[in-house]
Design a protein around this motif. Structure first.
Motif, mmCIF file in Angstrom:
data_model
loop_
_atom_site.group_PDB
_atom_site.id
_atom_site.type_symbol
_atom_site.label_atom_id
_atom_site.label_comp_id
_atom_site.label_asym_id
_atom_site.label_seq_id
_atom_site.Cartn_x
_atom_site.Cartn_y
_atom_site.Cartn_z
ATOM 1 N N ALA A 1 1.001 -1.187 0.029
ATOM 2 C CA ALA A 1 -0.057 -0.011 -0.051
ATOM 3 C C ALA A 1 0.890 1.107 -0.087
ATOM 4 N N MET A 2 1.977 1.088 0.936
ATOM 5 C CA MET A 2 2.768 2.309 0.822
ATOM 6 C C MET A 2 3.600 2.589 -0.533
ATOM 7 N N VAL A 3 3.986 1.274 -0.854
ATOM 8 C CA VAL A 3 4.737 1.416 -2.559
ATOM 9 C C VAL A 3 3.922 2.018 -3.645
ATOM 10 N N HIS A 4 2.872 1.458 -3.551
ATOM 11 C CA HIS A 4 1.856 1.811 -4.755
ATOM 12 C C HIS A 4 0.903 2.997 -4.298
ATOM 13 N N ASP A 5 1.036 3.543 -2.984
ATOM 14 C CA ASP A 5 0.109 4.872 -2.618
ATOM 15 C C ASP A 5 -1.035 4.611 -2.778
ATOM 16 N N MET A 6 -1.618 3.137 -2.342
ATOM 17 C CA MET A 6 -2.993 2.828 -2.493
ATOM 18 C C MET A 6 -3.484 1.462 -2.193
ATOM 19 N N ILE A 7 -4.461 1.076 -1.726
ATOM 20 C CA ILE A 7 -4.809 -0.336 -1.082
ATOM 21 C C ILE A 7 -4.834 -1.003 -2.581
ATOM 22 N N VAL A 8 -3.777 -2.216 -2.474
ATOM 23 C CA VAL A 8 -3.671 -2.850 -3.771
ATOM 24 C C VAL A 8 -4.696 -3.759 -3.966
ATOM 25 N N PRO A 9 -4.945 -3.944 -5.169
ATOM 26 C CA PRO A 9 -6.326 -4.870 -5.368
ATOM 27 C C PRO A 9 -5.692 -6.182 -4.912
ATOM 28 N N GLY A 10 -6.732 -7.036 -4.264
ATOM 29 C CA GLY A 10 -6.575 -8.425 -3.889
ATOM 30 C C GLY A 10 -6.082 -8.351 -2.228
ATOM 31 N N THR A 11 -5.623 -7.327 -2.020
ATOM 32 C CA THR A 11 -5.037 -7.533 -0.533
ATOM 33 C C THR A 11 -5.940 -7.579 0.565
ATOM 34 N N VAL A 12 -7.122 -6.838 0.402
ATOM 35 C CA VAL A 12 -8.162 -6.953 1.366
ATOM 36 C C VAL A 12 -8.604 -8.482 1.568
ATOM 37 N N VAL A 13 -9.031 -9.093 0.442
ATOM 38 C CA VAL A 13 -9.302 -10.480 0.383
ATOM 39 C C VAL A 13 -8.278 -11.250 0.985
#
Length: 169
Positions: free
Chosen positions: A103-115
């Motif tokens: 999330a820090m590297v991409h400056d967003m919640i990365v798809p797939g990570t919540v699941v």
């Protein structure tokens, strides 16, 4: 007389399209400009401790999960050690459902990570050293977790402009 279309209509359509896509559950494609990509690379350097331009990421989809590999492009024992430590940390953090580094590297919640976080008990993360770095292997037998892993890896390939295999079921 033919009604004239306002010159602002195309602008409004462009501005409304991402919202309409999100309302339908679709994510608009993320295209990084060169400066945004450089910023991504710099955040990656801070998170991983090595120059992203002199290292190679691969993100492979596999039938039972996937693989994240990171290696230096040339012999560099200090850089290799840093990569190996980083990937061991990633293995440990991902096992606990902690995806703050992507999330820090991409400056967003990365798809797939919540699941992936929610279904972490169905995922196994294994670290292995490679000649100039290392890899984290991700495995699961859970269909929902597998789809999340593949979404995560697909996003990584796109955002890092990286190589990797896409799984075709």
């Amino acid at each position: 007389m033919v009604p004239r279309i306002s010159s602002t209509l195309p602008v409004l359509l462009v501005l409304a399209l991402p919202g309409a896509l999100l309302a339908q559950g679709a994510e608009p494609p993320r295209r990084l400009s060169d400066s945004a990509f450089a910023e991504l690379q710099e955040r990656g350097r801070r998170a991983m401790g090595v120059d992203q331009y002199t290292s190679t990421h691969t993100f492979d989809d596999l039938p039972d999960g996937g693989r994240i590999a990171l290696q230096r492009n040339a012999d560099d024992s200090a850089g290799t050690a840093v990569i190996r430590q980083h990937l061991q940390d990633i293995q440990r953090l991902f096992t606990t459902g902690d995806f703050r580094i992507p999330a820090m590297v991409h400056d967003m919640i990365v798809p797939g990570t919540v699941v992936m976080s929610e279904r972490r008990e169905h995922l196994r993360f294994t670290y292995r050293g490679l000649p100039r770095g290392g890899e984290v292997r991700i495995q699961t037998t859970d269909a929902e977790a597998l789809a999340a892993v593949h979404a995560f890896l697909e996003f990584q390939r796109m955002d890092h402009r990286a190589h990797g295999m896409k799984h075709k079921p």
